[in-house]
Design an enzyme around this catalytic site. Structure first.
Site, PDB file in Angstrom:
ATOM      1  CB  CYS A  72     -14.672  34.575 -20.031  1.00 54.79           C
ATOM      2  SG  CYS A  72     -15.738  33.185 -19.545  1.00 54.79           S
ATOM      3  CB  CYS A 120     -12.677  31.296 -21.090  1.00 48.22           C
ATOM      4  SG  CYS A 120     -12.630  31.054 -19.301  1.00 48.22           S
ATOM      5  CB  CYS A 142     -14.785  20.746  -4.957  1.00 43.57           C
ATOM      6  SG  CYS A 142     -13.605  21.307  -3.736  1.00 43.57           S
TER       7      CYS A 142
END
Length: 165
Positions: A72, A120, A142
């Site tokens: 997004c 999103c 991570c």
């Protein structure tokens, strides 16, 4: 079989609590398939993981810029929050405030903290605390490289967030 949960985490698992949450950008799976390639969809929407050391941002070390969501375009991480952890995935010690949402993840038979894009719900990876890295937050985000895009233009990244959803 003890290997099955690992395989699910590596290749994707659709049934998690975060999948049922609502986000500002709430496209359907068909709408996501139209804008993401197969691997992006597997990781961002099905919570997969790329193989360690294979992502283009693992060793990427710019001095400035912003990493945005590959789904997004919402700004997620500043380049100066990135550090070399040696884990095989891009590592950040903090996100842009409000950009990343945390969820409990028990998919490997242990408790981990999953991180997703707050705009999103796209799967980014996991955050780990207390590993001994000398960072201001004592955390390592991570993140899958495929979940990210990079731009040197921080202002453009912030404008992109305002025009999405």
């Amino acid at each position: 079989m003890s290997g099955i949960p690992f395989i699910g985490a590596l290749f994707g698992s659709k049934a998690t609590k975060s999948s049922n949450m609502s986000y500002p950008d709430n496209r359907t799976d068909d709408e996501w398939r139209a804008v993401l390639n197969k691997e992006q969809f597997r990781i961002l929407r099905e919570k997969g993981t790329e193989a360690p050391g294979t992502g283009k941002y693992d060793k990427h070390a710019p001095e400035a810029g912003v990493y945005t969501c590959a789904g997004c375009d919402a700004p997620l991480y500043k380049a100066n929050h990135k550090f070399q952890s040696g884990c095989g995935w891009p590592a950040y010690y903090d996100s842009i405030p409000g950009a990343v949402t945390r969820h409990s993840d028990r998919s490997l038979g242990m408790l981990r903290v999953e991180i997703v894009c707050s705009n999103c719900g796209g799967h980014l990876g996991h955050v780990f605390k207390g590993e001994g890295y000398k960072t201001p937050t004592n955390e390592r985000h991570c993140v899958n490289s495929i979940s990210l895009k990079f731009t040197e233009d921080e202002a453009a990244a912030n404008q992109g967030k305002d025009s999405k959803a």
